[in-house]
Design an enzyme around this catalytic site. Structure first.
Site, mmCIF file in Angstrom:
data_model
loop_
_atom_site.group_PDB
_atom_site.id
_atom_site.type_symbol
_atom_site.label_atom_id
_atom_site.label_comp_id
_atom_site.label_asym_id
_atom_site.label_seq_id
_atom_site.Cartn_x
_atom_site.Cartn_y
_atom_site.Cartn_z
ATOM 1 N N VAL A 400 0.848 -1.195 0.000
ATOM 2 C CA VAL A 400 0.000 0.000 0.000
ATOM 3 C C VAL A 400 0.883 1.243 0.000
ATOM 4 O O VAL A 400 2.102 1.159 -0.086
ATOM 5 C CB VAL A 400 -0.981 -0.004 1.198
ATOM 6 C CG1 VAL A 400 -1.871 -1.246 1.158
ATOM 7 C CG2 VAL A 400 -0.252 0.090 2.527
ATOM 8 N N HIS A 450 11.142 -6.251 -0.280
ATOM 9 C CA HIS A 450 11.200 -5.080 -1.148
ATOM 10 C C HIS A 450 11.419 -5.495 -2.606
ATOM 11 O O HIS A 450 12.509 -5.894 -2.995
ATOM 12 C CB HIS A 450 12.330 -4.153 -0.670
ATOM 13 C CG HIS A 450 12.478 -2.917 -1.487
ATOM 14 N ND1 HIS A 450 13.670 -2.241 -1.600
ATOM 15 C CD2 HIS A 450 11.577 -2.217 -2.238
ATOM 16 C CE1 HIS A 450 13.498 -1.196 -2.388
ATOM 17 N NE2 HIS A 450 12.239 -1.165 -2.783
#
Length: 729
Positions: A400, A450
Site C-alpha cells: 500500500v 522489497h
C-alpha cells in the site's frame, strides 16, 4: 574398460563402436582443466585401437556438459599470457584429435551443452539431441569469447550469420532451433537417444552416410563470397557496437576474429581465436563479469541452503493492487503460486488485474504461452475487496501507500484475518521494518520484502530482517521469492535497507553537482556513456518519480541526519514544489510525450532551467573524472558502511544487490569489485580530494585500513598452475 578417469570413462559399446561417457562426481559435468587432460588421454587410447569403427560421446548426468568450470576462470586469467596461450593450444589439440579420429563420431546430447560442452560436440561429426536441449556459447557474457574452437567450427557448420548471432550475443538455443539451423542433426526422445546415436553411427560405418564429407567443411576456410562476407560481418559489427557498446569488448572481438579467420583453414583459424581469447581473459571486464557469475551462484546457493527445511508457500496474498501489486500478483501466479489480491476499491483492483493481464498478453504475443495457459494463470489471481480466502494463505505482502501510519493499520488489521503461522511482509522501500513491527502482535512472523519496479523485469528482492523476525519467517519469504524466479538477498534493518540507503547518497552527489553549477544533461551523459549506468541520475529520478524520491530523501535524512540531512534547497525540492513528478505526470527534468508505441519519450523543457537556476550557482563545466568521482564516492562509502555495520553480509551480496537492483554496470562487477580493481589506496586518494564537500565524502575507517594494508575486499586469487601441470591436472 578401455580408460577410466575421474570425470569420464571409455569402453566398448558393441562391435567396433566405443563410447566415451562424461560422468563427473556430483550432479553435473563440467569441462574443467582436469577433464580436458583426461579427454586427451582417452583419445590417446582410442588412437591405438586398430579395430575401432566409430565413437559415441554421451553423458551419465541430466545434462551433457554445462560448460567450463567457471570457478577456475579467475585463477586461469591470472596466468601469464604466454602460458595461457600454451594451455589453449593444448586444449585445442585435444579437440582436434577428437575431430581427426579416422572413424565417424557422434555426440548424444541431453540437456545443457554450453560453452566448452558445446565446443566439444562441435568437434564430432554428428549430433543427436533430446527435446530438453539447450546448446550455445555464452562466453561473451563472461567478457571472453569461445576458446576451444567454437568461433572456428560453428561458422563453418552453420554459416556466418547464424553463428555470429549465437556467439556475439552469448546465446543458447533449444532443440527445435538447433535442428533448424543445423547445430544438431536430429532430435529424439531421451529413452531413444543412445539407440538413435548408434543407428546413425552404423549408417556412417556402412557407408550410407558420408561422414568424411560432413567433417570436411570444419577443416576448411569459411565458404563465403567476398560480398556475402562484407555484408555479414559489417551488419554484425554494427549490431554489436549498438547493443554491447564500448564497455564490453568481447562481442566485437569475437566478430572481428571470425571475420579474420574466415579465409583460413582450421589450424590458422584456431591460432587467431587463441590470439583474441588471451588478451580478453586479462581484461578487468572479464574478471568483473566472471565475478558476477560466481557471486550469482553464491547468492542463489545461500538462498537454497536457507530454505532447505521450509516448505515453499502454496498460496499468497497481496495487499494493495495497482501497478506494483498487480506486478507482484502476476509474478507469483506466473510461477505457480496462486494469489489473492486485495484492495479497498474496485478501481485499484481493476488496475492490478489489467497490469497482470497486460504482462500475460505480452507473453502470448511473443509465442511463449497459448490462450489456455494465459487463462489458467489469470484464473489463479483472485481480486477481492474483503479478506475472503486470507485464512488459507501462507504469506501476505503489503504494497500500500508509503506511509507508516497506513501501513501499520493495514498490517495490524490483516494479522487478525490470517492464520497464526502466516507470514506478513511489507514491500516498503524505506520505512524501517522494526518500526512497522510495533503494530503487530506477532512481530516474529513479519519481515520486509522489497520488490523493484517493474517487478517482472527486476531480478532482485530485498528480504529485510527486522529485530524480531524469526529465521523461519525469513526462510519462507526467501522460498517464495525464489519460487517467483527472483534473486532474494537478506539484509538487516535500517532506513532504506541496503539498496535505497546507498542510492540516496548517489542522488545527493548529483544534487551537489547541480548546486555547484553542473548541467544535468552532461551528468547523465557521463554516468551513462562513461561510467556505464543504464540511466543517468536525472533520468532515473524522472522514472522513479520525483515525488517518491522527495519523500524517500526525507526518510533517509531523518534516519542518517549526520550525513544525509542537507542544509540547502536542492533540485529535487525545486521540481517537487513545481509539481514536476517525472514520467508519471509528464514533467520532470524533461517533458515527456508518448511515442507511437505508447512509451514516454523525453523532450527538452526550458522551464526546468529557470527552476534549477533558483537552487544552483551559475553554470560551469566539470570534467568527466570529477563528475564520476563526485557521483560515485558517496555511494561507495555508504556501501562500505553497510558492510561494516552488518546491514549486508558479504561483498558478493552487496555487489549482486547493486547489479540486480540498481543496474550497477555489470562490467564493473559491483561497488566492491570496482574498488578492488581501482585499488583501495587509489580510491582513498581520489576521495580525499572531495572531503571538503561534507560527511558523505568521508571514507569509512574500515576502508582506510584496507588502503593502508593494500587489502582487497574479495579474497585474493592465486594464478593457476603452470601450463605443464594443467595438462595433466
Amino acid at each position: 574398460m578401455l580408460y577410466k578417469g575421474d570425470t569420464l570413462y571409455l569402453d566398448w559399446l558393441e562391435d567396433g563402436i566405443a563410447e566415451l561417457v562424461f560422468d563427473a562426481p556430483g550432479s553435473v559435468n563440467k569441462l574443467d582443466t582436469a577433464t580436458v587432460a583426461s579427454l586427451g588421454e582417452a583419445i590417446g587410447v582410442l588412437e591405438q585401437q586398430s579395430d575401432l569403427k566409430g565413437l559415441l560421446l554421451r553423458s551419465n548426468k541430466a545434462a551433457f556438459i554445462v560448460g567450463a568450470d567457471i570457478t577456475e576462470f579467475l585463477s586461469l586469467f591470472l596466468v601469464p599470457e604466454e602460458q595461457l596461450s600454451q594451455w589453449l593450444h593444448f586444449a585445442n589439440s585435444v579437440f582436434n584429435r577428437l575431430e581427426d579420429l579416422p572413424v565417424p563420431t557422434i555426440a548424444a546430447v541431453n540437456g545443457y551443452a554450453l560453452g566448452g560442452g558445446c565446443e566439444c560436440v562441435l568437434a564430432t561429426d554428428y549430433r543427436l539431441a533430446t527435446p530438453d536441449l539447450r546448446i550455445g556459447l555464452p562466453e561473451t557474457k563472461l567478457g571472453i569469447m569461445p576458446g576451444f574452437g567454437g568461433s572456428v567450427r560453428m561458422p563453418r557448420m552453420l554459416g556466418a550469420d547464424s553463428a555470429l548471432e549465437i556467439i556475439a550475443a552469448g546465446k543458447d538455443v533449444g532443440a527445435d532451433q538447433a535442428l533448424k539451423i543445423g547445430l544438431v542433426d536430429g532430435v529424439v526422445k531421451a529413452e531413444k537417444l543412445v539407440e538413435g546415436a548408434k543407428a546413425v553411427l552404423r549408417q556412417a560405418i556402412n557407408g550410407d552416410l558420408d561422414w568424411k564429407a560432413k567433417r570436411q567443411p570444419k577443416l576448411e576456410p569459411l565458404k563465403l563470397s567476398k560480398i556475402e562476407a562484407t555484408m555479414s560481418f559489417t551488419i554484425a559489427k554494427g549490431m554489436v557496437a549498438q547493443t554491447a557498446g564500448k564497455h564490453y569488448p568481447a562481442p566485437i572481438t569475437a566478430v572481428k576474429t571470425i571475420e579474420a579467420a574466415a579465409r583460413f583453414g582450421r589450424e590458422e583459424a584456431l591460432n587467431l581465436e587463441n590470439k583474441s581469447f588471451v588478451p580478453l581473459a586479462h581484461t578487468n571486464e572479464a574478471r568483473a563479469l566472471v565475478g558476477i557469475f560466481l557471486n550469482d551462484q553464491y547468492v542463489k546457493g545461500k538462498a537454497k541452503k536457507l530454505t532447505k527445511d521450509v516448505e515453499t508457500p502454496k498460496q499468497a496474498a497481496v495487499l494493495g493492487a495497482g501497478i506494483m501489486g498487480g506486478g507482484i500478483a502476476y509474478q507469483s501466479a506466473w510461477k505457480g503460486v496462486p494469489v489473492v489480491m486485495k484492495d479497498i476499491n474496485d478501481k485499484s483492483l481493476t488496475l492490478g488485474m489489467t497490469e497482470a493481464a497486460k504482462l500475460l498478453n505480452k507473453q502470448l504475443e511473443r509465442g511463449k504461452i497459448d490462450g489456455l495457459k494465459l487463462a489458467g494463470v489469470i484464473s489463479t489471481i483472485h481480486p477481492t475487496l474483503d479478506y475472503a480466502g486470507f485464512d488459507r494463505v501462507d504469506v501476505v505482502v503489503e504494497a500500500v501507500v508509503e506511509n507508516p501510519k497506513v501501513k501499520k493499520a493495514v498490517l495490524a488489521e490483516t494479522e487478525q484475518k490470517v492464520r497464526p503461522d502466516t507470514v506478513l511482509a511489507s514491500n516498503t522501500s524505506t520505512i524501517p521494518i522494526s518500526e512497522l513491527a510495533n503494530a503487530l502482535e506477532r512481530p516474529e512472523n513479519f519481515c520486509g520484502m522489497h520488490f523493484f519496479n517493474p517487478v517482472h523485469r527486476m531480478p532482485l528482492v530485498e528480504i529485510i530482517r527486522g529485530e524480531k523476525s524469526s529465521d523461519e519467517t525469513i526462510a519462507k519469504v526467501v522460498a517464495w521469492a525464489s519460487k517467483m524466479g527472483k534473486t532474494p538477498i537478506v539484509v538487516n534493518d535500517c532506513p532504506g535497507f541496503f539498496v535505497n540507503r546507498v542510492l540516496f547518497p548517489y542522488f545527493a552527489g548529483f544534487s551537489q553537482l547541480l548546486r555547484d553549477g553542473a548541467d544535468f544533461r552532461k551528468i547523465d551523459k557521463v554516468m551513462e556513456k562513461q561510467f556505464g549506468w543504464p540511466m543517468g541520475p536525472a533520468y532515473l529520478l524522472d522514472v522513479v518519480g520525483i515525488d517518491t524520491a522527495h519523500h524517500a530523501q526525507a526518510v533517509m535524512a531523518a534516519g542518517f541526519p549526520q550525513r544525509m540531512q542537507k542544509d540547502y534547497r536542492d533540485a529535487i525540492d525545486a521540481l517537487f514544489d513545481a509539481n514536476r513528478f517525472g514520467q508519471k505526470n509528464g514533467l520532470g527534468f524533461w517533458r515527456y510525450k508518448e511515442d507511437s508505441k505508447g512509451k514516454p519519450k523525453k523532450e527538452e523543457d526550458a522551464a526546468v532551467e529557470d527552476l534549477l537556476a533558483e537552487v544552483s550557482q551559475p553554470k560551469r563545466d566539470f570534467s568527466e573524472e570529477e563528475i564520476i568521482a563526485r557521483m560515485m564516492i558517496p555511494m561507495v562509502n555508504e556501501v562500505v558502511r553497510c558492510l561494516e555495520e552488518g546491514i549486508i553480509a558479504t561483498p558478493a551480496e552487496a555487489d549482486m544487490a547493486l547489479v540486480y537492483g540498481l543496474g550497477f554496470p555489470p562490467f564493473h562487477g559491483g561497488a566492491f569489485r570496482w574498488l578492488d580493481t581501482l585499488g583501495s589506496a587509489k580510491y582513498l586518494d581520489m576521495a580525499q580530494q572531495y572531503q571538503h564537500l561534507g560527511p558523505l565524502y568521508e571514507v569509512p575507517e574500515g576502508l582506510r585500513n584496507k588502503a593502508r594494508h593494500n587489502e582487497p575486499y574479495y579474497p585474493p586469487v592465486e594464478p593457476a598452475r603452470p601450463v605443464g601441470d594443467l595438462k595433466t591436472a
